[in-house]
Design a protein around this motif. Sequence first.
Motif, mmCIF file in Angstrom:
data_model
loop_
_atom_site.group_PDB
_atom_site.id
_atom_site.type_symbol
_atom_site.label_atom_id
_atom_site.label_comp_id
_atom_site.label_asym_id
_atom_site.label_seq_id
_atom_site.Cartn_x
_atom_site.Cartn_y
_atom_site.Cartn_z
ATOM 1 N N HIS A 155 0.826 -1.037 -0.068
ATOM 2 C CA HIS A 155 -0.006 0.078 -0.163
ATOM 3 C C HIS A 155 0.897 1.134 -0.014
ATOM 4 C CE1 HIS A 155 -2.210 3.255 1.718
ATOM 5 N NE2 HIS A 155 -3.329 2.726 1.179
ATOM 6 N N GLU A 156 1.942 1.264 0.633
ATOM 7 C CA GLU A 156 2.808 2.241 0.812
ATOM 8 C C GLU A 156 3.849 2.593 -0.235
ATOM 9 O OE1 GLU A 156 2.652 4.817 2.916
ATOM 10 O OE2 GLU A 156 0.853 4.058 4.085
ATOM 11 N N GLY A 157 3.866 1.351 -1.038
ATOM 12 C CA GLY A 157 4.911 1.392 -2.203
ATOM 13 C C GLY A 157 6.416 1.185 -1.900
ATOM 14 N N ILE A 158 6.380 0.485 -0.516
ATOM 15 C CA ILE A 158 7.873 0.281 -0.189
ATOM 16 C C ILE A 158 8.362 -1.060 -0.462
ATOM 17 C CG2 ILE A 158 9.103 -0.136 1.878
ATOM 18 C CD1 ILE A 158 7.343 1.945 3.357
ATOM 19 N N LYS A 159 9.416 -1.018 -1.514
ATOM 20 C CA LYS A 159 10.197 -2.281 -1.785
ATOM 21 C C LYS A 159 11.574 -2.644 -1.524
ATOM 22 C CE LYS A 159 7.053 -1.952 -5.943
ATOM 23 N NZ LYS A 159 7.268 -1.736 -7.505
ATOM 24 N N LYS A 160 12.104 -1.608 -0.892
ATOM 25 C CA LYS A 160 13.471 -1.846 -0.635
ATOM 26 C C LYS A 160 13.905 -0.562 0.553
ATOM 27 C CE LYS A 160 15.660 0.837 -4.437
ATOM 28 N NZ LYS A 160 16.628 0.863 -5.620
ATOM 29 N N THR A 161 15.217 -0.754 1.124
ATOM 30 C CA THR A 161 15.904 -0.002 2.034
ATOM 31 C C THR A 161 14.883 0.458 3.229
ATOM 32 O OG1 THR A 161 16.456 1.147 -0.244
ATOM 33 C CG2 THR A 161 17.030 2.295 1.824
ATOM 34 N N ALA A 162 14.365 -0.480 3.670
ATOM 35 C CA ALA A 162 13.694 -0.449 5.032
ATOM 36 C C ALA A 162 13.981 -1.344 6.040
ATOM 37 C CB ALA A 162 12.040 -0.621 4.634
ATOM 38 N N LEU A 163 13.709 -1.329 7.002
ATOM 39 C CA LEU A 163 13.887 -2.337 8.258
ATOM 40 C C LEU A 163 12.563 -2.789 8.679
ATOM 41 C CD1 LEU A 163 16.707 -1.100 10.695
ATOM 42 C CD2 LEU A 163 16.794 -2.662 8.665
ATOM 43 N N ILE A 164 12.440 -4.006 9.233
ATOM 44 C CA ILE A 164 11.270 -4.453 9.659
ATOM 45 C C ILE A 164 11.401 -4.588 11.372
ATOM 46 C CG2 ILE A 164 9.293 -6.276 9.490
ATOM 47 C CD1 ILE A 164 9.941 -4.638 6.895
ATOM 48 N N VAL A 165 10.696 -4.018 12.071
ATOM 49 C CA VAL A 165 10.672 -4.239 13.449
ATOM 50 C C VAL A 165 9.275 -5.058 13.930
ATOM 51 C CG1 VAL A 165 10.864 -3.109 15.697
ATOM 52 C CG2 VAL A 165 11.964 -1.934 13.583
ATOM 53 N N VAL A 166 9.660 -6.037 14.801
ATOM 54 C CA VAL A 166 8.628 -6.818 15.309
ATOM 55 C C VAL A 166 8.605 -7.084 16.840
ATOM 56 C CG1 VAL A 166 7.447 -8.850 15.132
ATOM 57 C CG2 VAL A 166 8.486 -7.770 13.021
ATOM 58 N N GLY A 167 7.422 -6.761 17.597
ATOM 59 C CA GLY A 167 7.695 -6.955 18.945
ATOM 60 C C GLY A 167 6.821 -6.319 19.938
ATOM 61 N N ARG A 168 6.341 -6.781 20.798
ATOM 62 C CA ARG A 168 5.512 -6.221 21.825
ATOM 63 C C ARG A 168 6.208 -4.856 22.289
ATOM 64 N NH1 ARG A 168 0.411 -7.929 20.758
ATOM 65 N NH2 ARG A 168 0.253 -9.975 20.424
ATOM 66 N N VAL A 169 7.279 -4.722 22.150
ATOM 67 C CA VAL A 169 7.999 -3.131 22.715
ATOM 68 C C VAL A 169 7.336 -2.125 21.813
ATOM 69 C CG1 VAL A 169 10.138 -4.248 23.458
ATOM 70 C CG2 VAL A 169 9.758 -3.281 21.136
ATOM 71 N N LEU A 170 6.618 -2.369 20.754
ATOM 72 C CA LEU A 170 5.994 -1.160 20.107
ATOM 73 C C LEU A 170 4.492 -0.914 20.637
ATOM 74 C CD1 LEU A 170 6.864 -2.500 16.336
ATOM 75 C CD2 LEU A 170 8.250 -0.623 17.988
ATOM 76 N N GLU A 171 4.405 -1.664 21.657
ATOM 77 C CA GLU A 171 2.954 -1.163 22.285
ATOM 78 C C GLU A 171 3.236 -0.421 23.416
ATOM 79 O OE1 GLU A 171 0.090 -5.412 21.829
ATOM 80 O OE2 GLU A 171 1.575 -5.140 23.454
ATOM 81 N N GLY A 172 2.257 -0.092 24.282
ATOM 82 C CA GLY A 172 2.543 1.047 25.388
ATOM 83 C C GLY A 172 2.814 0.489 26.740
ATOM 84 N N GLU A 173 2.431 -0.897 27.133
ATOM 85 C CA GLU A 173 2.473 -1.313 28.425
ATOM 86 C C GLU A 173 3.981 -1.985 28.656
ATOM 87 O OE1 GLU A 173 -0.357 -4.049 29.537
ATOM 88 O OE2 GLU A 173 -1.990 -2.477 28.936
ATOM 89 N N TYR A 174 4.583 -1.706 29.864
ATOM 90 C CA TYR A 174 5.783 -2.269 30.194
ATOM 91 C C TYR A 174 6.073 -2.089 31.697
ATOM 92 C CZ TYR A 174 7.442 2.638 30.083
ATOM 93 O OH TYR A 174 7.247 4.100 29.962
ATOM 94 N N GLN A 175 7.118 -2.746 32.439
ATOM 95 C CA GLN A 175 7.138 -2.373 33.666
ATOM 96 C C GLN A 175 8.221 -1.447 33.927
ATOM 97 O OE1 GLN A 175 8.651 -6.146 35.313
ATOM 98 N NE2 GLN A 175 6.871 -7.253 34.678
ATOM 99 N N ARG A 176 8.189 -0.619 34.930
ATOM 100 C CA ARG A 176 8.949 0.293 35.379
ATOM 101 C C ARG A 176 10.412 -0.061 35.535
ATOM 102 N NH1 ARG A 176 8.609 5.223 39.929
ATOM 103 N NH2 ARG A 176 11.150 5.741 40.017
ATOM 104 N N SER A 177 11.521 0.514 35.122
ATOM 105 C CA SER A 177 12.994 0.022 35.266
ATOM 106 C C SER A 177 13.335 0.065 36.630
ATOM 107 C CB SER A 177 13.832 1.060 34.547
ATOM 108 O OG SER A 177 15.077 0.610 34.907
ATOM 109 N N ALA A 178 13.559 -0.953 37.432
ATOM 110 C CA ALA A 178 13.919 -1.245 38.771
ATOM 111 C C ALA A 178 15.206 -0.191 39.000
ATOM 112 C CB ALA A 178 14.309 -2.684 39.342
ATOM 113 N N LEU A 179 16.291 0.199 38.170
ATOM 114 C CA LEU A 179 17.354 0.650 38.322
ATOM 115 C C LEU A 179 17.116 2.031 38.795
ATOM 116 C CD1 LEU A 179 20.503 0.870 38.068
ATOM 117 C CD2 LEU A 179 20.129 1.800 35.918
#
Length: 256
Positions: A213-237
């Motif tokens: 749909h976006e006409g992207i055929k090259k020169t791109a990275l694919i990122v996959v994972g739940r880190v792209l959502e909003g929920e996570y735990q606060r860093s303990a550090l």
Amino acid sequence: MVVFVGAGSGAEDLITVRGQRYLREADIIVYAGSLVNPRLLEEKKEGCAVYNSAFMTLEEVLEVMTEGERSGKRVVRLHTGDPCLYGAIREQMDALEAAGIAYEVCPGVSSFCGAAAALGAEYTLPGISQSVVITRMAGRTPVPEAESIRSFAGHQATMVIFLSTGMLPALQEELLAGGYPGDTPAAIVYKATWPDEKVCRCTVDSLAHTAEHEGIKKTALIVVGRVLEGEYQRSALYHPSFSTEFRQASKGGRDE
């Protein structure tokens, strides 16, 4: 000496200070013209000879570098991103060693870092993912069976996938077959940090459709994972109840 320099993820001001200095001092620059931002060549000094390795074989690149170095010239081999990732530099370094020519590597900002910046993402969120798999689909360059997309998908870690935009239907199928649910957040980041950067957020089961749909055929990275959502735990550090070498926790806190 020959210096391998990481050009950075795209934007010309994302090269390192050291890398920029090497470019300015070079008598010969051999650059990966298919991916490196040509505006970086504006840093070269007058009289510097420039070669585009997109039109060269390994043997031709090595000939330019070895002849230049033996003539007392300063040679820069300019690679995209950081040359340690899909840069094919090991074969160049081995050949230089065999010829008795010294070399150095100047790191660069990889495009997977540029993609994270474009996404406003942290790849290692507490409680979500603490590992990043950097990989690619098998194409004309094979991938070991133990490192297939399908096998990595079973870990449910964050994945950053290079050199696979032209194979998105097959990539999508492998991610799903490996265990990622179809609604897993994903993104296609086209030319991260370049002026024409484009970020397309989607899900695993819509990767191929989104790219088409976006006409992207090259020169791109694919990122996959739940880190792209909003929920996570606060860093303990940085939690008040967490002790470190530099800071004492509040009462009842933990030590580390």
